[in-house]
Design a protein around this motif. Structure first.
Motif, PDB file in Angstrom:
ATOM      1  N   GLU B 197       0.870  -1.146  -0.062  1.00 42.41           N
ATOM      2  CA  GLU B 197      -0.046  -0.054   0.110  1.00 42.41           C
ATOM      3  C   GLU B 197       0.762   1.264   0.037  1.00 42.41           C
ATOM      4  OE1 GLU B 197      -2.998   0.344  -0.204  1.00 42.41           O
ATOM      5  OE2 GLU B 197      -3.928  -1.527  -0.002  1.00 42.41           O
ATOM      6  N   ILE B 198       2.085   1.213   0.488  1.00 47.64           N
ATOM      7  CA  ILE B 198       2.641   2.404   0.774  1.00 47.64           C
ATOM      8  C   ILE B 198       3.643   2.587  -0.512  1.00 47.64           C
ATOM      9  CG2 ILE B 198       4.962   3.306   1.989  1.00 47.64           C
ATOM     10  CD1 ILE B 198       4.379   1.978   4.317  1.00 47.64           C
ATOM     11  N   VAL B 199       4.131   1.601  -1.152  1.00 46.66           N
ATOM     12  CA  VAL B 199       4.401   1.724  -2.428  1.00 46.66           C
ATOM     13  C   VAL B 199       3.550   2.468  -3.325  1.00 46.66           C
ATOM     14  CG1 VAL B 199       5.276   0.348  -4.545  1.00 46.66           C
ATOM     15  CG2 VAL B 199       6.214  -0.107  -2.401  1.00 46.66           C
ATOM     16  N   ILE B 200       2.077   1.937  -3.440  1.00 48.70           N
ATOM     17  CA  ILE B 200       1.241   2.563  -4.130  1.00 48.70           C
ATOM     18  C   ILE B 200       1.048   3.925  -3.980  1.00 48.70           C
ATOM     19  CG2 ILE B 200      -0.802   2.319  -5.371  1.00 48.70           C
ATOM     20  CD1 ILE B 200       0.900  -0.036  -6.161  1.00 48.70           C
ATOM     21  N   ALA B 201       1.015   4.238  -2.666  1.00 48.63           N
ATOM     22  CA  ALA B 201       1.065   5.691  -2.215  1.00 48.63           C
ATOM     23  C   ALA B 201       1.879   6.583  -2.486  1.00 48.63           C
ATOM     24  CB  ALA B 201       0.740   5.581  -0.725  1.00 48.63           C
ATOM     25  N   LEU B 209       8.679  11.674  -9.762  1.00 48.50           N
ATOM     26  CA  LEU B 209       9.230  10.552 -10.199  1.00 48.50           C
ATOM     27  C   LEU B 209       8.502  10.090 -11.361  1.00 48.50           C
ATOM     28  CD1 LEU B 209      11.129   8.312  -8.995  1.00 48.50           C
ATOM     29  CD2 LEU B 209       9.154   7.241  -8.131  1.00 48.50           C
ATOM     30  N   ALA B 210       7.455   9.819 -11.292  1.00 49.08           N
ATOM     31  CA  ALA B 210       6.706   9.175 -12.524  1.00 49.08           C
ATOM     32  C   ALA B 210       5.470   9.945 -12.710  1.00 49.08           C
ATOM     33  CB  ALA B 210       6.719   7.707 -12.345  1.00 49.08           C
ATOM     34  N   ARG B 211       5.354  11.068 -12.561  1.00 47.45           N
ATOM     35  CA  ARG B 211       3.961  11.746 -12.697  1.00 47.45           C
ATOM     36  C   ARG B 211       2.899  11.288 -11.794  1.00 47.45           C
ATOM     37  NH1 ARG B 211       1.665  13.402 -17.590  1.00 47.45           N
ATOM     38  NH2 ARG B 211       1.588  15.439 -17.050  1.00 47.45           N
ATOM     39  N   GLY B 212       2.846  10.617 -10.993  1.00 42.88           N
ATOM     40  CA  GLY B 212       2.132  10.203 -10.224  1.00 42.88           C
ATOM     41  C   GLY B 212       0.605   9.841 -10.815  1.00 42.88           C
ATOM     42  N   VAL B 213      -0.573  10.520 -10.192  1.00 44.91           N
ATOM     43  CA  VAL B 213      -1.846   9.978 -10.702  1.00 44.91           C
ATOM     44  C   VAL B 213      -2.170  10.460 -12.337  1.00 44.91           C
ATOM     45  CG1 VAL B 213      -3.068   9.386  -8.851  1.00 44.91           C
ATOM     46  CG2 VAL B 213      -2.852  11.897  -9.183  1.00 44.91           C
ATOM     47  N   LYS B 214      -1.000  11.594 -12.430  1.00 45.07           N
ATOM     48  CA  LYS B 214      -1.288  12.274 -13.869  1.00 45.07           C
ATOM     49  C   LYS B 214      -0.864  11.112 -14.831  1.00 45.07           C
ATOM     50  CE  LYS B 214       1.212  15.758 -12.549  1.00 45.07           C
ATOM     51  NZ  LYS B 214       1.811  17.316 -12.793  1.00 45.07           N
ATOM     52  N   ASN B 215      -0.275   9.904 -14.578  1.00 39.61           N
ATOM     53  CA  ASN B 215      -0.012   8.873 -15.383  1.00 39.61           C
ATOM     54  C   ASN B 215       1.258   9.264 -16.474  1.00 39.61           C
ATOM     55  OD1 ASN B 215      -1.903   7.705 -14.169  1.00 39.61           O
ATOM     56  ND2 ASN B 215      -3.307   7.968 -15.801  1.00 39.61           N
ATOM     57  N   VAL B 216       1.933   8.231 -16.796  1.00 39.56           N
ATOM     58  CA  VAL B 216       2.821   8.519 -17.754  1.00 39.56           C
ATOM     59  C   VAL B 216       2.286   7.579 -19.093  1.00 39.56           C
ATOM     60  CG1 VAL B 216       5.142   8.187 -18.669  1.00 39.56           C
ATOM     61  CG2 VAL B 216       4.702   8.689 -16.398  1.00 39.56           C
ATOM     62  N   SER B 217       2.130   8.161 -20.323  1.00 35.59           N
ATOM     63  CA  SER B 217       1.750   7.224 -21.141  1.00 35.59           C
ATOM     64  C   SER B 217       2.493   7.480 -22.522  1.00 35.59           C
ATOM     65  CB  SER B 217       0.113   7.914 -21.739  1.00 35.59           C
ATOM     66  OG  SER B 217       0.213   9.249 -22.110  1.00 35.59           O
ATOM     67  N   THR B 325       3.726  -3.065 -17.476  1.00 36.51           N
ATOM     68  CA  THR B 325       3.960  -1.678 -17.983  1.00 36.51           C
ATOM     69  C   THR B 325       4.359  -1.469 -19.347  1.00 36.51           C
ATOM     70  OG1 THR B 325       4.460  -1.127 -15.737  1.00 36.51           O
ATOM     71  CG2 THR B 325       4.747   0.782 -17.270  1.00 36.51           C
ATOM     72  N   THR B 326       5.215  -2.449 -19.699  1.00 37.25           N
ATOM     73  CA  THR B 326       5.499  -2.326 -21.301  1.00 37.25           C
ATOM     74  C   THR B 326       4.561  -2.672 -22.110  1.00 37.25           C
ATOM     75  OG1 THR B 326       8.026  -3.129 -20.349  1.00 37.25           O
ATOM     76  CG2 THR B 326       7.484  -3.229 -22.851  1.00 37.25           C
ATOM     77  N   LEU B 327       3.580  -3.585 -21.920  1.00 37.22           N
ATOM     78  CA  LEU B 327       2.837  -4.231 -22.960  1.00 37.22           C
ATOM     79  C   LEU B 327       1.794  -3.036 -22.871  1.00 37.22           C
ATOM     80  CD1 LEU B 327       1.377  -6.395 -24.146  1.00 37.22           C
ATOM     81  CD2 LEU B 327       0.451  -7.015 -21.991  1.00 37.22           C
ATOM     82  N   GLU B 328       1.467  -2.247 -21.555  1.00 39.00           N
ATOM     83  CA  GLU B 328       0.365  -1.521 -21.867  1.00 39.00           C
ATOM     84  C   GLU B 328       0.771  -0.051 -22.408  1.00 39.00           C
ATOM     85  OE1 GLU B 328      -0.741  -1.433 -17.693  1.00 39.00           O
ATOM     86  OE2 GLU B 328      -2.287  -2.903 -18.149  1.00 39.00           O
ATOM     87  N   GLY B 329       2.290   0.250 -22.515  1.00 44.16           N
ATOM     88  CA  GLY B 329       2.619   1.442 -22.870  1.00 44.16           C
ATOM     89  C   GLY B 329       2.376   2.501 -22.005  1.00 44.16           C
ATOM     90  N   GLN B 330       2.065   2.430 -20.822  1.00 44.51           N
ATOM     91  CA  GLN B 330       1.602   3.389 -19.950  1.00 44.51           C
ATOM     92  C   GLN B 330       1.558   3.082 -18.449  1.00 44.51           C
ATOM     93  OE1 GLN B 330      -2.343   4.721 -20.440  1.00 44.51           O
ATOM     94  NE2 GLN B 330      -3.203   2.800 -20.191  1.00 44.51           N
ATOM     95  N   PHE B 331       2.071   3.874 -17.679  1.00 42.53           N
ATOM     96  CA  PHE B 331       2.041   3.721 -16.296  1.00 42.53           C
ATOM     97  C   PHE B 331       0.808   4.503 -15.244  1.00 42.53           C
ATOM     98  CE2 PHE B 331       3.952   4.264 -11.937  1.00 42.53           C
ATOM     99  CZ  PHE B 331       4.035   3.216 -11.678  1.00 42.53           C
ATOM    100  N   THR B 332       0.026   3.732 -14.976  1.00 41.62           N
ATOM    101  CA  THR B 332      -0.982   4.213 -14.382  1.00 41.62           C
ATOM    102  C   THR B 332      -1.062   3.778 -12.816  1.00 41.62           C
ATOM    103  OG1 THR B 332      -2.332   2.542 -15.086  1.00 41.62           O
ATOM    104  CG2 THR B 332      -2.444   4.564 -16.355  1.00 41.62           C
ATOM    105  N   PRO B 333      -0.411   4.507 -11.552  1.00 41.47           N
ATOM    106  CA  PRO B 333      -0.458   4.047 -10.525  1.00 41.47           C
ATOM    107  C   PRO B 333      -2.010   3.770  -9.828  1.00 41.47           C
ATOM    108  CG  PRO B 333       0.838   6.015 -10.631  1.00 41.47           C
ATOM    109  CD  PRO B 333       0.042   5.742 -11.809  1.00 41.47           C
ATOM    110  N   GLY B 334      -2.905   4.506 -10.311  1.00 36.42           N
ATOM    111  CA  GLY B 334      -4.121   4.458  -9.899  1.00 36.42           C
ATOM    112  C   GLY B 334      -4.823   3.211  -9.986  1.00 36.42           C
TER     113      GLY B 334
END
Lengths: 337, 433
Positions: B197-201, B209-217, B325-334
């Motif tokens: 839970e902490i890692v996700i928070a 770091l990786a744009r948080g909930v703004k996601n990286v696509s 994450t590679t497959l999805e092409g985006q990183f969405t912590p949410g």
């Protein structure tokens, strides 16, 4: 002097009162976890979802009452519906025990098997709750919202800071105190309660002295379901009901139970308040509080927030780790897992 | 023989999807089946070989995901010049604080005084770190926040991140293991639940770091883009001979490329895991799992072996997380949900057969397949059941809305049924002497 009063009022409004209410909710949840642990000897991962299930049942009964025009005056209708919610949650718990856990109890399976089985129960309860009420936020609080309004308090006291006391916060505290008194009376004074404690201390000795294990287990599940439902309904009244949030409450609840000493009811209550106050005090922004206390030229620029609110899980976790490292039995000498 | 039949049935089911639904769907299910199988392999190492109950899988998978972002994004020198010094200083302050605390605890005799000094050192360290950290991250996040606002990455091929993701997860696992592994199963479970839970928070909130909930696509890819393929002459020829549309073939080729890469990873890891299981090391792990006291009495360092296997298993989960994450092409912590990323993997391991690598692979395929297909199936069933209510009934609408949640119920039922009636799973552990 006025500044100090202002600071105190601000502190009670944003830290003391919410902390007390949250602590009471966590304590009730942790009591359920700790009872299951003491009697059935496993960490019940489905407890958060049992809370959600009981709360959902209560909400449905509340809506039914509201549609029939029944209300509880200034108090929320949900309190009237609470006994029904508890009954439904208890029936569900007993059913799950009969269908799932009793098999492993007969086989005397390892505790971790029970934990994995509770993960299965967690999935089922989670699915049921989402099927019936959906994954979205539900607000079901009605009745009078405030006992003391911030504006009224300002007018009455002449201070610049207001103190608000929401009725749900007061209800939480009153209900929690009543429940805890009733629970301790039950555990210490009644035959069944003593039987439960004996069974928890030493199963074989308890069996030898003629205690019926099936009844002990049944009563434990009923009490745990009642505690879970009450905790869930109070939390839902105070904030709002969302299945996923209840699942996430599992972590602070476990932290509370372990910090207090798992298997020890007094510890669960203490643990609940320790976790709640740490979360609230560490994530509160002290800017205005210090602004009142310090002379003008020393007033802080930033928020003076130790950690952002989103890290409240981290707080319960860090406390948990510190307790595990330095006092693995918890503050009140529970059992060592 | 039975195992081959089970796998054959699994592939028949996937082939049926290809024929009756669409080949593209089948191959995207296969992609996620492969990733799930790798995660299940990692968890099987911890649980099946070592008997460690880890419910923090989500956190390790997310660490793999962030590795994909940090490795593959193009570098942003302007962000580094804005906040890099501050970040490095705060990192240095963190290390210095750690060293000071460790020295205090080592040099001073145990007493109340030592506790107070330690606490004081931690508090001073915390504010020193924050003093460097806050302005640095504010500066980075202020740079073009709508599009970037992060430190960027290394600009390397994303496939490297699979290794880096494994390393990230291994590092985190080592810290968790050091803290929690001395304790027994329930505490480890709760500690890992907490750390995930902490890692996700952290990933949600640390925008720098990786744009948080703004996601990286728009992460770079290890396989070509469909648009480029559609202009390649060989693909157009092939599409003509197969009488398929160029669009469909190109997406099949792209997904097939991912599937081939994932399959290679799965084969390598399975080979290594099987080798490990058959080696003296695997025998020792099983001995520790079955009777740790006896193993300790034989001179095996139980805690060290537990740490080792916990780190190894988590690293594999981290690799799978980076692949996802590679497959999805985006990183969405949410999107990291414990039910999907932690407990579903557990269902895979238990259903497949804990202690058996082939079981975990089958479990990964089967459970992911059921998880995906339960949604349309649930809708169909609900539709049939509620048809009597009439088109505009509110109950019908509600039940149709809720139908996707059937799969949670289904997973619980599958898990409990397998545990009860076939506790060793579909492909049970082979007892070797």
């Amino acid at each position: 002097m006025v500044d100090i009063l202002n600071a105190l009022v601000l502190f009670s409004n944003f830290v003391l009162i919410p902390g007390l209410a949250y602590g009471a909710q966590l304590a009730l949840g942790a009591l359920g976890v700790t009872l299951i642990y003491a009697v059935l000897r496993f960490s019940n991962f489905a407890h958060g979802d049992l809370m959600a299930f009981g709360t959902m049942a209560t909400i449905l009964v509340t809506w039914w009452f509201q549609s029939m025009g029944i209300s509880f005056g200034v108090l929320p209708t949900a309190l009237l519906a609470l006994p029904f919610g508890i009954a439904i949650a208890a029936v569900m718990s007993l059913f799950m025990d009969r269908a799932v856990y009793s098999f492993y109890r007969k086989k005397r399976a390892a505790p971790v098997t029970f934990v994995i089985a509770s993960v299965g129960v967690m999935f089922i309860l989670n699915g049921v709750v989402r099927l019936i009420i959906g994954p979205d936020d539900q607000r079901f609080a009605d009745g009078e919202r405030f006992i003391v309004r911030a504006r009224d308090f300002e007018a009455w006291s002449g201070l610049s800071e207001g103190l608000a006391l929401r009725s749900t916060q007061a209800i939480t505290l009153v209900v929690a105190i009543l429940i805890v008194i009733a629970l301790f009376w039950f555990l210490n004074r009644t035959r069944m309660g003593k039987a439960m404690r004996a069974y928890s201390d030493n199963e074989d000795l308890a069996l030898l002295s003629g205690i019926d294990p099936a009844r002990v287990v049944m009563v434990t599940w009923i009490i745990a379901a009642a505690l879970a439902t009450i905790a869930g309904v109070l939390y839902g009244l105070d904030k709002s009901f969302k299945p996923f949030t209840y699942f996430q409450l599992l972590l602070p609840i476990f932290a509370a139970a372990i910090v207090g000493g798992i298997g020890n009811p007094v510890g669960a209550i203490a643990g609940g308040f320790v976790i709640a106050f740490s979360e609230v005090t560490v994530t509160y922004a002290y800017k205005r509080f210090l602004g009142h206390l310090l002379p003008e030229n020393l007033a802080p620029d930033g928020l003076v927030q130790l950690l952002s609110t989103d890290y409240k899980f981290a707080v319960s976790f860090v406390i948990l780790v510190v307790v595990l490292l330095f006092r693995p039995t918890g503050l009140f000498r529970g059992k060592v897992i | 023989m039975r195992n081959i039949l089970l796998f054959a049935a699994m592939f028949a089911a996937l082939a049926a999807v290809a024929v009756f639904q669409s080949p593209t769907l089948a191959i995207s299910i296969i992609n996620l089946c492969l990733i799930s199988a790798i995660m299940a392999l990692g968890v099987n190492m911890q649980w099946g070989y070592g008997g460690l109950f880890n419910v923090g899988i989500m956190g390790f998978a997310a660490l793999g995901g962030v590795a994909a972002v940090l490795v593959s994004l193009p570098p942003r020198p302007e962000a580094w010049s804005a906040g890099g010094l501050g970040l490095l200083s705060s990192g240095l302050a963190l290390v210095v604080t750690g060293v000071i605390v460790a020295q205090i605890r080592k040099r001073l005799p145990a007493s109340r005084m030592r506790g107070l000094i330690t606490l004081l050192a931690v508090i001073i360290g915390f504010f020193t770190i924050r003093a460097f950290f806050d302005p640095a991250t504010d500066a980075i996040e202020a740079l073009d926040p709508a599009q970037f606002g992060n430190i960027g990455g290394l600009g390397l091929p994303i496939i490297l991140s699979w290794l880096v993701g494994g390393l990230f997860a291994a590092g985190a696992a080592w810290v968790v293991a050091k803290i929690a592994l001395g304790l027994r199963s329930d505490y480890l479970a709760i500690a890992t639940l907490g750390i995930s839970e902490i890692v996700i928070a952290v990933l949600k909130n640390e925008d720098w770091l990786a744009r948080g909930v703004k996601n990286v696509s728009g992460l770079s890819r290890p396989v070509p883009y469909e648009v480029d393929l559609q202009e390649a002459p060989w693909l157009i020829d092939l599409a003509n001979t197969l009488s398929m549309s160029v669009n469909e073939l190109s997406s099949i080729v792209v997904r097939g490329g991912y599937a081939a890469l994932f399959l290679i990873v799965l084969i390598v890891l399975t080979w290594a895991a099987e080798r490990a299981l058959r080696s003296p090391w695997g025998r020792m792990m099983r001995a520790i799992r079955d009777n740790r006291d006896a193993a300790a009495a034989m001179g095996k360092d139980v805690t060290a072996r537990h740490i080792q296997i916990f780190v190894l298993g988590s690293a594999i989960v981290g690799v799978a997380g980076a692949m996802l994450t590679t497959l999805e092409g985006q990183f969405t912590p949410g999107s990291y949900q414990p039910l999907r990323f932690t407990f579903l993997i557990w269902v895979m391991v238990i259903v497949g057969g804990s202690g058996n690598n082939w079981g975990s692979i089958l479990g990964g395929f089967l459970i992911w397949f059921v998880w995906v297909q339960a949604e349309p199936a649930g809708l169909l069933i609900m539709d049939a059941v509620t048809a009597g209510f009439g088109e505009d009934s509110a109950i019908r609408a509600h039940l149709l809305d809720a139908a996707p949640h059937m799969r949670l119920l289904l997973m619980g039922l599958i898990l409990l049924t397998v545990m009860r009636f076939s506790p060793r799973g579909l492909i049970p552990e082979v007892i070797r002497r």
